[in-house]
Design a protein around this motif. Sequence first.
Motif, PDB file in Angstrom:
ATOM      1  N   PRO A   1      28.459  37.439  28.825  1.00  0.00           N
ATOM      2  CA  PRO A   1      29.798  37.200  29.396  1.00  0.00           C
ATOM      3  C   PRO A   1      29.754  36.446  30.711  1.00  0.00           C
ATOM      4  O   PRO A   1      30.624  35.616  30.984  1.00  0.00           O
ATOM      5  CB  PRO A   1      30.360  38.610  29.584  1.00  0.00           C
ATOM      6  N   PHE A   2      28.737  36.732  31.540  1.00  0.00           N
ATOM      7  CA  PHE A   2      28.636  36.028  32.813  1.00  0.00           C
ATOM      8  C   PHE A   2      28.423  34.535  32.590  1.00  0.00           C
ATOM      9  O   PHE A   2      29.087  33.697  33.212  1.00  0.00           O
ATOM     10  CB  PHE A   2      27.484  36.593  33.646  1.00  0.00           C
ATOM     11  N   LEU A   3      27.510  34.169  31.716  1.00  0.00           N
ATOM     12  CA  LEU A   3      27.212  32.763  31.482  1.00  0.00           C
ATOM     13  C   LEU A   3      28.364  32.038  30.803  1.00  0.00           C
ATOM     14  O   LEU A   3      28.446  30.810  30.862  1.00  0.00           O
ATOM     15  CB  LEU A   3      25.938  32.638  30.632  1.00  0.00           C
ATOM     16  N   ALA A   4      29.246  32.801  30.158  1.00  0.00           N
ATOM     17  CA  ALA A   4      30.399  32.197  29.494  1.00  0.00           C
ATOM     18  C   ALA A   4      31.610  32.066  30.412  1.00  0.00           C
ATOM     19  O   ALA A   4      32.630  31.479  30.018  1.00  0.00           O
ATOM     20  CB  ALA A   4      30.789  33.028  28.263  1.00  0.00           C
ATOM     21  N   MET A   5      31.522  32.567  31.633  1.00  0.00           N
ATOM     22  CA  MET A   5      32.648  32.480  32.558  1.00  0.00           C
ATOM     23  C   MET A   5      32.965  31.022  32.884  1.00  0.00           C
ATOM     24  O   MET A   5      32.051  30.214  33.089  1.00  0.00           O
ATOM     25  CB  MET A   5      32.331  33.215  33.862  1.00  0.00           C
ATOM     26  N   PRO A   6      34.236  30.652  32.959  1.00  0.00           N
ATOM     27  CA  PRO A   6      34.580  29.274  33.353  1.00  0.00           C
ATOM     28  C   PRO A   6      34.015  28.888  34.720  1.00  0.00           C
ATOM     29  O   PRO A   6      33.724  27.712  34.968  1.00  0.00           O
ATOM     30  CB  PRO A   6      36.113  29.294  33.374  1.00  0.00           C
ATOM     31  N   ALA A   7      33.843  29.870  35.587  1.00  0.00           N
ATOM     32  CA  ALA A   7      33.338  29.583  36.939  1.00  0.00           C
ATOM     33  C   ALA A   7      31.819  29.432  36.990  1.00  0.00           C
ATOM     34  O   ALA A   7      31.282  29.049  38.037  1.00  0.00           O
ATOM     35  CB  ALA A   7      33.756  30.696  37.901  1.00  0.00           C
ATOM     36  N   ALA A   8      31.105  29.715  35.894  1.00  0.00           N
ATOM     37  CA  ALA A   8      29.638  29.706  35.926  1.00  0.00           C
ATOM     38  C   ALA A   8      29.053  28.386  36.423  1.00  0.00           C
ATOM     39  O   ALA A   8      28.141  28.403  37.263  1.00  0.00           O
ATOM     40  CB  ALA A   8      29.078  30.072  34.553  1.00  0.00           C
ATOM     41  N   PRO A   9      29.522  27.208  35.974  1.00  0.00           N
ATOM     42  CA  PRO A   9      28.941  25.964  36.497  1.00  0.00           C
ATOM     43  C   PRO A   9      29.108  25.811  38.009  1.00  0.00           C
ATOM     44  O   PRO A   9      28.190  25.352  38.696  1.00  0.00           O
ATOM     45  CB  PRO A   9      29.715  24.879  35.735  1.00  0.00           C
ATOM     46  N   ALA A  10      30.256  26.220  38.528  1.00  0.00           N
ATOM     47  CA  ALA A  10      30.478  26.135  39.975  1.00  0.00           C
ATOM     48  C   ALA A  10      29.576  27.109  40.725  1.00  0.00           C
ATOM     49  O   ALA A  10      29.076  26.802  41.816  1.00  0.00           O
ATOM     50  CB  ALA A  10      31.942  26.416  40.304  1.00  0.00           C
ATOM     51  N   LEU A  11      29.340  28.272  40.143  1.00  0.00           N
ATOM     52  CA  LEU A  11      28.469  29.257  40.778  1.00  0.00           C
ATOM     53  C   LEU A  11      27.032  28.738  40.845  1.00  0.00           C
ATOM     54  O   LEU A  11      26.362  28.866  41.875  1.00  0.00           O
ATOM     55  CB  LEU A  11      28.523  30.583  40.007  1.00  0.00           C
ATOM     56  N   LEU A  12      26.565  28.145  39.756  1.00  0.00           N
ATOM     57  CA  LEU A  12      25.211  27.592  39.755  1.00  0.00           C
ATOM     58  C   LEU A  12      25.105  26.403  40.711  1.00  0.00           C
ATOM     59  O   LEU A  12      24.097  26.238  41.405  1.00  0.00           O
ATOM     60  CB  LEU A  12      24.806  27.165  38.347  1.00  0.00           C
ATOM     61  N   GLY A  13      26.152  25.597  40.762  1.00  0.00           N
ATOM     62  CA  GLY A  13      26.145  24.468  41.691  1.00  0.00           C
ATOM     63  C   GLY A  13      26.063  24.916  43.126  1.00  0.00           C
ATOM     64  O   GLY A  13      25.318  24.344  43.937  1.00  0.00           O
ATOM     65  N   ALA A  14      26.797  25.976  43.460  1.00  0.00           N
ATOM     66  CA  ALA A  14      26.723  26.523  44.820  1.00  0.00           C
ATOM     67  C   ALA A  14      25.336  27.075  45.098  1.00  0.00           C
ATOM     68  O   ALA A  14      24.807  26.955  46.213  1.00  0.00           O
ATOM     69  CB  ALA A  14      27.781  27.615  45.001  1.00  0.00           C
ATOM     70  N   GLY A  15      24.730  27.678  44.075  1.00  0.00           N
ATOM     71  CA  GLY A  15      23.385  28.208  44.243  1.00  0.00           C
ATOM     72  C   GLY A  15      22.372  27.122  44.538  1.00  0.00           C
ATOM     73  O   GLY A  15      21.500  27.288  45.402  1.00  0.00           O
ATOM     74  N   VAL A  16      22.467  26.003  43.833  1.00  0.00           N
ATOM     75  CA  VAL A  16      21.551  24.887  44.086  1.00  0.00           C
ATOM     76  C   VAL A  16      21.713  24.397  45.521  1.00  0.00           C
ATOM     77  O   VAL A  16      20.727  24.145  46.222  1.00  0.00           O
ATOM     78  CB  VAL A  16      21.799  23.747  43.073  1.00  0.00           C
ATOM     79  N   ASN A  17      22.943  24.273  45.973  1.00  0.00           N
ATOM     80  CA  ASN A  17      23.179  23.839  47.361  1.00  0.00           C
ATOM     81  C   ASN A  17      22.596  24.843  48.364  1.00  0.00           C
ATOM     82  O   ASN A  17      22.050  24.449  49.401  1.00  0.00           O
ATOM     83  CB  ASN A  17      24.676  23.677  47.608  1.00  0.00           C
TER      84      ASN A  17
END
Length: 216
Positions: A128-144
């Motif tokens: 469910p976490f990986l399917a969240m619409p916000a997941a790409p933004a969360l990973l992008g923030a993590g990379v930054n």
Amino acid sequence: QALWPLLHAVFERFRGNAKVMERCCSCVRYALKAVGTEAAPLAAGLIPLLAQSLPAQPASCYLYCACAVADVFGKQPAYAQGLLSMLDMLSSPTLALLDSEPAMVANPDIVQDFFRLLERFLELLPAPFLAMPAAPALLGAGVNALTMAHRDANESVSCFFTRLLDMAAPQAAPSSPSKRNADAAAVRDAAMGQFALVGDRLVTIVVHGALGALPD
């Protein structure tokens, strides 16, 4: 449960007072650890309260309190949707706060506790976490955030990506099909899909870090 009206009143009255809210969230966290799932009647009121408090006064104590909620109820299927809603409500204001490198540098404790919370969700509710619409933004923030010169915050983000990498790693083919194997394969595919969005930047930052090219 008898203390909840008092704790709720403190949240409402002192929402802008960081010191008071730190103590209040610590109290809630230890109470959750002490009584476990018997705290279910409190969770229904606590989850929206945390989500309302964070935008009003950004503070890491709300995030580690949410982490305690996830620890207690994350393995209970009946609470999965409520926990995901909590994470969604907390993610929007946190991402808005951490929208630039200077903002992350100014709030390392929020970076640290936010990605600790995300790692917990990745552990407890991966699909469910990986399917969240916000997941790409969360990973992008993590990379930054990986470029931050702050040990604890950087370690928290690194642990999040390490767990995600472990989930995405190829596994030996199972000898016989089962629901568990199918679920693991679905999580692996979802993790790989998310990595495809940030993989180039992630690899670049990791290589630069290994070569000592990131800020001290």
